[in-house]
Design a protein around this motif. Structure first.
Motif, mmCIF file in Angstrom:
data_model
loop_
_atom_site.group_PDB
_atom_site.id
_atom_site.type_symbol
_atom_site.label_atom_id
_atom_site.label_comp_id
_atom_site.label_asym_id
_atom_site.label_seq_id
_atom_site.Cartn_x
_atom_site.Cartn_y
_atom_site.Cartn_z
ATOM 1 N N GLN A 9 -17.061 7.713 -32.856
ATOM 2 C CA GLN A 9 -17.487 6.448 -32.166
ATOM 3 C C GLN A 9 -16.967 5.360 -33.059
ATOM 4 O O GLN A 9 -16.280 4.221 -32.722
ATOM 5 N N LYS A 10 -17.043 5.472 -34.667
ATOM 6 C CA LYS A 10 -16.707 4.381 -35.404
ATOM 7 C C LYS A 10 -15.397 4.523 -36.151
ATOM 8 O O LYS A 10 -15.224 5.574 -36.381
ATOM 9 N N GLY A 11 -14.553 3.595 -36.104
ATOM 10 C CA GLY A 11 -13.458 3.764 -36.969
ATOM 11 C C GLY A 11 -13.571 3.497 -38.550
ATOM 12 O O GLY A 11 -14.912 3.056 -38.886
ATOM 13 N N GLY A 12 -12.889 3.976 -39.294
ATOM 14 C CA GLY A 12 -12.796 3.848 -40.646
ATOM 15 C C GLY A 12 -13.768 4.805 -41.371
ATOM 16 O O GLY A 12 -14.260 4.549 -42.621
ATOM 17 N N VAL A 13 -14.136 5.853 -40.688
ATOM 18 C CA VAL A 13 -15.260 6.969 -41.198
ATOM 19 C C VAL A 13 -14.342 7.937 -41.925
ATOM 20 O O VAL A 13 -15.143 8.943 -42.535
ATOM 21 N N GLY A 14 -13.188 8.224 -41.864
ATOM 22 C CA GLY A 14 -12.593 9.261 -42.563
ATOM 23 C C GLY A 14 -11.952 10.404 -41.664
ATOM 24 O O GLY A 14 -11.695 11.529 -42.199
ATOM 25 N N LYS A 15 -11.832 10.037 -40.242
ATOM 26 C CA LYS A 15 -11.332 10.904 -39.488
ATOM 27 C C LYS A 15 -9.880 11.733 -39.961
ATOM 28 O O LYS A 15 -9.776 12.864 -40.042
ATOM 29 N N THR A 16 -8.931 10.715 -40.195
ATOM 30 C CA THR A 16 -7.590 11.190 -40.504
ATOM 31 C C THR A 16 -7.587 11.884 -41.797
ATOM 32 O O THR A 16 -6.898 12.869 -41.986
ATOM 33 N N THR A 17 -8.491 11.481 -42.947
ATOM 34 C CA THR A 17 -8.651 12.224 -44.205
ATOM 35 C C THR A 17 -9.159 13.573 -44.016
ATOM 36 O O THR A 17 -8.527 14.411 -44.388
ATOM 37 N N LEU A 18 -10.227 13.659 -42.998
ATOM 38 C CA LEU A 18 -10.720 15.019 -42.806
ATOM 39 C C LEU A 18 -9.778 16.019 -42.144
ATOM 40 O O LEU A 18 -9.583 16.887 -42.446
ATOM 41 N N SER A 19 -9.035 15.208 -40.822
ATOM 42 C CA SER A 19 -8.203 16.095 -40.246
ATOM 43 C C SER A 19 -7.063 16.652 -40.874
ATOM 44 O O SER A 19 -6.768 17.901 -41.183
ATOM 45 N N LEU A 20 -6.394 15.884 -41.958
ATOM 46 C CA LEU A 20 -5.319 16.260 -42.527
ATOM 47 C C LEU A 20 -5.664 17.378 -43.676
ATOM 48 O O LEU A 20 -5.041 18.312 -43.853
ATOM 49 N N ASN A 21 -6.678 16.996 -44.267
ATOM 50 C CA ASN A 21 -7.018 17.678 -45.661
ATOM 51 C C ASN A 21 -7.632 19.043 -45.143
ATOM 52 O O ASN A 21 -7.667 20.263 -45.795
ATOM 53 N N LEU A 22 -8.435 19.106 -44.037
ATOM 54 C CA LEU A 22 -8.871 20.488 -43.322
ATOM 55 C C LEU A 22 -7.798 21.314 -42.881
ATOM 56 O O LEU A 22 -7.851 22.477 -43.116
ATOM 57 N N SER A 23 -6.635 20.676 -42.400
ATOM 58 C CA SER A 23 -5.600 21.465 -41.786
ATOM 59 C C SER A 23 -4.910 22.110 -42.953
ATOM 60 O O SER A 23 -4.532 23.251 -42.763
ATOM 61 N N LEU A 24 -4.630 21.190 -44.119
ATOM 62 C CA LEU A 24 -4.145 22.097 -45.325
ATOM 63 C C LEU A 24 -4.995 23.263 -45.882
ATOM 64 O O LEU A 24 -4.670 24.311 -46.339
ATOM 65 N N ALA A 25 -6.318 23.030 -45.809
ATOM 66 C CA ALA A 25 -7.257 23.956 -46.273
ATOM 67 C C ALA A 25 -7.201 25.206 -45.466
ATOM 68 O O ALA A 25 -7.237 26.214 -45.957
ATOM 69 N N PHE A 26 -6.967 24.988 -44.233
ATOM 70 C CA PHE A 26 -7.169 26.419 -43.199
ATOM 71 C C PHE A 26 -5.765 27.053 -43.587
ATOM 72 O O PHE A 26 -5.699 28.044 -43.326
ATOM 73 N N ALA A 27 -4.473 26.316 -43.604
ATOM 74 C CA ALA A 27 -3.358 26.724 -43.773
ATOM 75 C C ALA A 27 -3.333 27.502 -45.130
ATOM 76 O O ALA A 27 -2.795 28.578 -45.320
ATOM 77 N N SER A 28 -4.037 27.158 -46.170
ATOM 78 C CA SER A 28 -3.901 27.513 -47.443
ATOM 79 C C SER A 28 -4.730 28.796 -47.396
ATOM 80 O O SER A 28 -4.762 29.776 -47.993
ATOM 81 N N ALA A 29 -6.005 28.909 -46.326
ATOM 82 C CA ALA A 29 -6.608 30.117 -46.431
ATOM 83 C C ALA A 29 -6.094 31.310 -45.508
ATOM 84 O O ALA A 29 -6.717 32.169 -45.346
ATOM 85 N N GLY A 30 -4.774 30.984 -45.027
ATOM 86 C CA GLY A 30 -4.244 31.913 -44.266
ATOM 87 C C GLY A 30 -4.029 31.817 -42.912
ATOM 88 O O GLY A 30 -3.586 32.751 -42.086
ATOM 89 N N TYR A 31 -4.609 30.635 -42.334
ATOM 90 C CA TYR A 31 -4.458 30.510 -40.923
ATOM 91 C C TYR A 31 -3.171 29.704 -40.344
ATOM 92 O O TYR A 31 -3.037 28.585 -41.004
ATOM 93 N N ASN A 32 -2.639 29.865 -39.295
ATOM 94 C CA ASN A 32 -1.469 29.334 -39.031
ATOM 95 C C ASN A 32 -2.195 28.187 -38.117
ATOM 96 O O ASN A 32 -2.699 28.112 -37.155
ATOM 97 N N THR A 33 -1.889 26.906 -38.835
ATOM 98 C CA THR A 33 -2.508 25.913 -38.297
ATOM 99 C C THR A 33 -1.625 24.647 -38.003
ATOM 100 O O THR A 33 -0.629 24.190 -38.486
#
Length: 270
Positions: A9-33
């Motif tokens: 609901q609130k902006g500036g809480v780190g959504k984009t940081t979480l989205s981007l770095n989670l996506s990299l983590a999943f891809a690095s773990a072998g998931y097609n992301t």
């Protein structure tokens, strides 16, 4: 295929940081992301490269003005692709949100991404609040995660996601809340720590993650360099491990198929 909405609901809480770095983590773990940027402000594009803000993306696909193949950007990381929000003028933001609200266009886009890219997981970065874009994502995706900023004002809005999901779920199938993750935690600040304690008291343990994202200048450094924090330097900054841990726990909670042939013990020698 699983699809994960990152919402708050609130902006500036780190959504984009979480989205981007989670996506990299999943891809690095072998998931097609695949990472979808649905924020009209184009937060993902602004974080990575100005060129992403001028090319076709999500808005162009749902408007029938570009194909998924044309809008998809393959990164240099194997198994990690992204789609920017696309060519969306400020005056078109409201109509774009209204068009996405019922979830039908999101369903179509997810199916098209699955058919075209064979993704194991689609991560959806959303704008702040529960307007049409986020509502549509919640109606179309399988799971939702929300960062909670470890600051007093942020704590007041954390239950709104649960209320929103419950309200939408009364009419149709909706994304399952897979958890909350504390972000911008300052371990040397008593007020920040108190928010963390309040969150731990407020939610059952199965809705929280054992790790938290600290407030760390390395995120600004990574944003300035136009890269996820895990690609800022080699070896990667220690905070990168936080996203690896969250991704591993999310894979379990979302019942993602193991990215390796076996998820059991692996012999060191044979």
């Amino acid at each position: 295929m699983r699809s994960l909405v990152v919402a708050s609901q609130k902006g500036g809480v780190g959504k984009t940081t979480l989205s981007l770095n989670l996506s990299l983590a999943f891809a690095s773990a072998g998931y097609n992301t695949v990472l979808l940027d649905t924020d009209p402000q184009g937060a993902i594009g602004l974080s990575l490269s100005k060129s992403l803000t001028t090319r076709a993306g999500v808005a162009d696909c749902v408007a029938g003005e570009a194909s998924v193949a044309e809008a998809m950007v393959q990164t240099k990381v194997p198994g990690f692709a992204l789609m920017p929000v696309g060519k969306l003028a400020p005056a078109e933001t409201h109509s774009f949100g209204a068009a996405m609200a019922d979830g039908k266009r999101f369903h179509w886009l997810l199916e098209a991404v699955s058919d075209e890219h064979g993704a194991d997981l689609v991560v959806v970065d959303t704008p702040c609040g529960f307007g049409g874009i986020t509502t549509g994502a919640l109606r179309a995706c399988t799971h939702v995660i929300s960062p909670i900023q470890a600051e007093p004002i942020a704590l007041r809005s954390v239950t709104q996601l649960l209320e929103m999901v419950k309200a939408l779920g009364e009419d149709a199938e909706v994304a399952r809340v897979v958890g909350f993750v504390l972000s911008m935690l300052q371990t040397q600040d008593e007020r920040s720590l108190q928010v963390a304690r309040d969150v731990w008291d407020m939610f059952p343990r199965d809705l929280l993650f054992d790790v938290s994202i600290p407030r760390d200048g390395v995120f600004l450094e990574a944003s300035g360099a136009g890269v996820p924090v895990g690609l800022l330097r080699s070896p990667a900054p220690p905070v990168t491990h936080v996203f690896d841990l969250v991704a591993a726990e999310l894979a379990r909670r979302m019942e993602l198929a193991p990215s390796r042939k076996s998820d059991g013990p692996q012999s060191l020698l044979d």
